[in-house]
Enzyme design. Structure first.
Site, PDB file in Angstrom:
ATOM      1  N   ASP A 160       3.230 105.869  -8.882  1.00  0.00           N
ATOM      2  CA  ASP A 160       3.076 104.136  -7.847  1.00  0.00           C
ATOM      3  C   ASP A 160       1.811 103.947  -7.316  1.00  0.00           C
ATOM      4  O   ASP A 160       2.343 103.980  -5.535  1.00  0.00           O
ATOM      5  CB  ASP A 160       5.035 104.522  -7.244  1.00  0.00           C
ATOM      6  CG  ASP A 160       5.197 103.421  -6.679  1.00  0.00           C
ATOM      7  OD1 ASP A 160       5.137 102.559  -7.724  1.00  0.00           O
ATOM      8  OD2 ASP A 160       6.206 103.335  -5.697  1.00  0.00           O
TER       9      ASP A 160
ATOM     10  N   LYS B 241       9.724 110.306   7.720  1.00  0.00           N
ATOM     11  CA  LYS B 241      10.366 109.628   6.684  1.00  0.00           C
ATOM     12  C   LYS B 241      11.351 110.224   6.511  1.00  0.00           C
ATOM     13  O   LYS B 241      12.034 111.312   5.905  1.00  0.00           O
ATOM     14  CB  LYS B 241       9.852 110.172   5.199  1.00  0.00           C
ATOM     15  CG  LYS B 241      10.080 109.129   4.078  1.00  0.00           C
ATOM     16  CD  LYS B 241       8.860 109.187   3.010  1.00  0.00           C
ATOM     17  CE  LYS B 241       9.432 108.556   2.125  1.00  0.00           C
ATOM     18  NZ  LYS B 241       8.502 107.953   0.638  1.00  0.00           N
TER      19      LYS B 241
ATOM     20  N   GLY C 197      11.075 103.026   1.898  1.00  0.00           N
ATOM     21  CA  GLY C 197      10.570 102.644   0.433  1.00  0.00           C
ATOM     22  C   GLY C 197      11.072 102.852  -0.840  1.00  0.00           C
ATOM     23  O   GLY C 197      12.928 102.699  -0.101  1.00  0.00           O
ATOM     24  N   ALA C 198      11.475 103.306  -1.885  1.00  0.00           N
ATOM     25  CA  ALA C 198      12.575 103.618  -2.772  1.00  0.00           C
ATOM     26  C   ALA C 198      13.788 104.713  -2.607  1.00  0.00           C
ATOM     27  O   ALA C 198      14.717 104.618  -3.060  1.00  0.00           O
ATOM     28  CB  ALA C 198      12.376 103.809  -4.678  1.00  0.00           C
TER      29      ALA C 198
ATOM     30  N   GLY D 202      14.040 105.734   0.337  1.00  0.00           N
ATOM     31  CA  GLY D 202      13.800 106.546   2.300  1.00  0.00           C
ATOM     32  C   GLY D 202      13.461 105.717   2.868  1.00  0.00           C
ATOM     33  O   GLY D 202      12.163 104.143   2.753  1.00  0.00           O
TER      34      GLY D 202
ATOM     35  N   VAL E  57      10.778 104.915   6.923  1.00  0.00           N
ATOM     36  CA  VAL E  57      10.121 104.863   7.434  1.00  0.00           C
ATOM     37  C   VAL E  57       9.988 105.044   9.014  1.00  0.00           C
ATOM     38  O   VAL E  57      10.273 103.519   9.052  1.00  0.00           O
ATOM     39  CB  VAL E  57       8.684 104.980   6.810  1.00  0.00           C
ATOM     40  CG1 VAL E  57       7.746 105.913   8.537  1.00  0.00           C
ATOM     41  CG2 VAL E  57       8.392 105.711   5.354  1.00  0.00           C
TER      42      VAL E  57
ATOM     43  N   LEU F 170       9.635 101.529  10.089  1.00  0.00           N
ATOM     44  CA  LEU F 170       7.671 100.998   9.999  1.00  0.00           C
ATOM     45  C   LEU F 170       8.131 100.415   8.432  1.00  0.00           C
ATOM     46  O   LEU F 170       7.674  99.543   8.252  1.00  0.00           O
ATOM     47  CB  LEU F 170       7.471 102.026  10.154  1.00  0.00           C
ATOM     48  CG  LEU F 170       6.834 103.152  11.089  1.00  0.00           C
ATOM     49  CD1 LEU F 170       5.413 104.219  11.289  1.00  0.00           C
ATOM     50  CD2 LEU F 170       6.337 101.939  12.294  1.00  0.00           C
ATOM     51  N   GLY F 171       9.095 100.725   7.790  1.00  0.00           N
ATOM     52  CA  GLY F 171       9.286 100.713   6.684  1.00  0.00           C
ATOM     53  C   GLY F 171      10.137 101.157   5.363  1.00  0.00           C
ATOM     54  O   GLY F 171      10.401 101.993   5.548  1.00  0.00           O
TER      55      GLY F 171
END
Length: 818
Positions: free
Chosen positions: A654, A560, A542-543, A545, A547, A539-540
């Site tokens: 953030d 995640k 991040g810094a 991990g 998802v 799905l995406g």
């Protein structure tokens, strides 16, 4: 009647046709017989058709448990006697007939309950006439003449037609507590709530479209009908430009409720893109608790799904009443708190009990009423019941400021008029009974002192608590009796207890981890590999991990998977689990579980079907103005909760569009607490390295100074400017190089030059709502002030966005570089 249903007639005709075909040799006789039968049965066919479509003059229904109603042609709506309050009690009403709940959407004024044998008839002179078993008139739709027939429409509207086929009367023009798609409310139109869940008489709450075009919710005096000050208003009246004022409240066939202005423009109550996709029933109802709600229900439910909520107004009815008129959301002396789904929950505080034990939303009577008569208890003969986080904010007759808690109590104790004293922040408010607008507020740090005589050694408490205790005692007695009945039953109970303890023990083993203070579900790594199908659907990133989409049982989740090779990843895991497990708010993404198998660290969240705010704002299509406003307000509320309402204050660190997710109704949900720094409630600052994302980072991060929650306010300000303009804070090309103006600079320039049209790129919806547009832009500029002390708190931000407080002209956000 020879044939009771249309089915009987059809079967007969089918048999006849077969016989007709079989007896081909008697053509002439058959033709004669066919014509005779057609003449005989035609009235029955017409009558059967009228049962589902039209109702003739003289037709009637009788109240009985098995009585058949008059149905619409599709069978979706029914008009007849709906059983309520037991088998022998009925309400003449219209209801959804194809769903299990059989939800009522209309009933006559006053909601008269009648008994078995009551009758409703369509008459030529009185329209619908409701009478009791003795033939006495209970209700009529009104004196009319020339009634021809009536129809129960598929829209839920029961219509009476005259001889000229014109409408004489329709239920849509006489609403109860509900409006349905295609229904219209004109100016001066009113919808009344019920008195209570089972009492259909007119209640305390009204929805009114005023003559000036403003749609309001207000309470009223039930006896006289006097309308008190509104607790919600759309503010669609425009004295300076009457053509911009509201003309009608329309509920269109798709399911959108909106106010049509006199100039043809609309004010949406149902936010765009918030309706569920599929085939659903829709209704808006002013519920008996005063909350105005739009509901939806699948027309063909595949499970036990009931009515879902699209929206409700006001968002927090407990905090919506201002002033001393009427009693507030609950009755006099009662206390309101918000429960699941924005519904008010009313309860009498200690020292009070319900006047009507069957109505928890009603008035509460005091066990002791102070008076100034001779012989009554005074001074040392009195004491206080101390209540925490409960306030009745209006109708005080004395204010002591400054004062101490002891002086506050002493003053009330020796004042024969004082029934309750409220103390907060070196200030004391003395109040007379009855008290109005009671509410629970955990943020005020308020104490309430309720006076009672010492002769009552044990001051009476909430009657609900007493009943619970009695129930437990009854349960013990019944349990003891059962245990003594037979050895066999005892053995069964012992086995059941052992089995239950075994399951609970294993459930605890599954849920608890000595290193993490939480009751979240603890998954094994193998379970999450299976749930995500081997981590295939990303799905995406991040810094800290990646998802993945997964399915656990029948629920879609977001898993995640944290990078475990860096120390910060371990810290993020502990931070997220401990922080999110203790938070619960409708504008936060809910953490469902975790995994800490060996070196594997994973978090399981609820799945947000509409992705990130970044995708929503910066996609090919520009989203609507109203949904953007709702998202901004939702994000502000979620952030305010983290700052002010958590047991341990949380700085997110953030805030950006990628960390604002959208649920199935496009509600904003804040995610990713991986950069959060937890602060104890007596600590307001923290020192840490620079955290956040370029374009959203507050200036104080770069100054090596302690940071506060104001870093989140700055980031929210940038986010708000992005929501307004649908433009990224920092524009970058594919190689990562920046180009174009920085959004905060551009926003200030457009504000200074009064070029809001340029800032929103001529967004017609936003420009039609220019007052809110300008207000939102000013709030954004206040939030991005370089000096943290100039930024508002998130609670103040919410008040400014909602229009509760005025937004002052902001100064230049970056004075040091001008």
């Amino acid at each position: 009647m020879l044939f009771k249903t249309r089915r009987d007639i059809i079967i007969f005709i089918f048999i006849f046709i077969v016989l007709k075909s079989y007896s081909f040799y008697c053509f002439t006789m058959q033709r004669v017989t066919y014509l005779i039968l057609l003449t005989i049965f035609l009235p029955f066919l017409v009558s059967a058709q009228q049962t589902n479509v039209s109702v003739r003059v003289g037709a009637s229904l009788t109240a009985a448990p098995d009585a058949r109603p008059w149905l619409s042609s599709s069978g979706e709506f029914a008009f007849g006697f709906h059983p309520v309050q037991g088998d022998d009690r009925f309400l003449l009403s219209i209801w959804y007939d194809k769903i299990p709940e059989k939800t009522i959407v209309w009933y006559p004024e006053g909601g008269p309950i009648v008994s078995t044998g009551s009758n409703v008839e369509l008459t030529s002179g009185s329209g619908l006439l409701l009478s009791d078993p003795q033939g006495r008139r209970v209700w009529t739709s009104g004196p009319v003449s020339g009634v021809a027939y009536a129809v129960m429409n598929d829209t839920g509207n029961f219509v009476i037609f005259g001889n000229d086929s014109g409408k004489i009367w329709e239920s849509f023009n006489h609403p109860a507590d509900t409006m349905l798609p295609t229904q219209v409310m004109e100016r001066n139109g009113v919808v009344y709530s019920k008195m209570s869940k089972g009492n259909f008489s007119r209640g305390r709450f009204q929805l009114r479209l005023l003559q000036d075009g403003n749609l309001v919710l207000n309470t009223r005096d039930v006896a006289s009908g006097y309308a008190y000050t509104n607790y919600y208003a759309t503010k669609t009246n425009d004295p300076a430009n009457e053509s911009n004022s509201g003309e009608q409240l329309l509920f269109d066939s798709i399911g959108y409720l909106y106010i049509l202005r006199r100039n043809g423009k609309r004010f949406d109550l149902t936010p765009k893109q918030e309706l569920p996709f599929g085939d659903y029933y829709h209704r808006v109802t002013l519920d008996f608790d005063g909350v105005f709600t739009q509901y939806y229900h699948p027309k063909d439910p595949t499970d036990n799904s009931g009515w879902g909520t699209v929206w409700s107004y006001p968002e927090n009815i407990c905090l919506s009443f201002h002033g001393s008129e009427d009693s507030g959301a609950c009755g006099f002396n009662n206390v309101c708190s918000l429960s699941h789904g924005n519904r008010p929950k009313c309860a009498c505080p200690k020292g009070f009990s319900l006047v009507d034990p069957t109505n928890p939303y009603g008035d509460c009577k005091p066990y002791f009423f102070p008076n100034c008569q001779e012989g009554g208890p005074k001074g040392d003969a009195l004491d206080f019941i101390e209540l925490f986080d409960i306030d009745w904010p209006y109708a005080d007759y004395v204010i002591m400021n400054p004062t101490s808690e002891a002086d506050c109590k002493s003053s009330c104790l020796n004042d024969c008029f004082c029934g309750v004293a409220i103390y907060r922040g070196n200030k004391c408010w003395k109040k007379k009974l009855p008290l109005s607008n009671g509410k629970v507020d955990y943020l005020l740090g308020v104490k309430a002192f309720v006076k009672y005589p010492k002769s009552d050694i044990n001051p009476p408490g909430n009657p609900h608590i007493s009943r619970a205790k009695n129930n437990r005692q009854s349960l013990i007695i019944v349990g003891s009796t059962l245990l003594g009945t037979s050895v066999f039953v005892n053995l069964l109970l012992i086995l059941a207890i052992c089995a239950g303890m075994f399951l609970i023990y294993h459930k605890k083993i599954r849920k608890l981890d000595p290193g993490i203070e939480t009751n979240l579900v603890r998954f094994t790594y193998k379970e999450l590999v299976q749930a995500t199908n081997g981590f295939k659907d990303e799905l995406g990133k991040g810094a800290f991990g990646i998802v993945y989409k997964g399915v656990i049982r029948t629920n879609t989740v977001a898993v995640k998977k944290l990078y475990h090779m860096v120390q910060d990843g371990e810290k993020e895991f502990r931070t997220e689990v401990n922080a999110i497990a203790r938070t619960h708010h409708k504008n936060l993404v809910q953490l469902l579980g975790f995994c800490d198998d060996g070196e594997q660290r994973l978090l399981v969240y609820e799945y947000m079907s509409n992705g990130t705010l970044a995708s929503f704002l910066f996609g090919d299509m520009r989203p609507g103005w109203n949904p953007r406003c709702n998202i901004a307000l939702g994000a502000a509320k979620g952030l305010s909760y983290l700052h002010e309402e958590c047991s341990t204050q949380i700085i997110h660190c953030d805030i950006k569009p990628q960390n604002i997710l959208l649920d199935e109704y496009y509600n904003a949900r804040i995610s990713d607490f991986g950069l959060a720094k937890l602060l104890s409630m007596n600590q307001s600052r923290t020192n840490t390295g620079i955290r956040g994302t370029k374009g959203y980072v507050a200036p104080e991060w770069f100054r090596n100074t302690p940071v506060t929650v104001m870093v989140d306010v700055y980031s929210f300000g940038v986010l708000l400017l992005e929501i307004i303009s649908c433009r990224k804070s920092v524009m970058e090309n594919e190689s990562g190089d920046e180009y174009g103006a920085i959004l905060t600079d551009w926003a200030w320039d457009c504000y200074q030059e009064k070029r809001l049209d340029v800032f929103v790129e001529n967004d017609s919806e936003a420009l039609d709502d220019v007052k809110k547009l300008r207000s939102f832009l000013m709030v954004g500029l206040w939030c991005v002030q370089e000096k943290p002390s100039l930024r508002p708190t998130m609670r103040k931000v919410i008040q400014m966005l909602e229009g509760v407080v005025e937004v002052n002209e902001p100064p230049c956000p970056f004075p040091f570089i001008m």
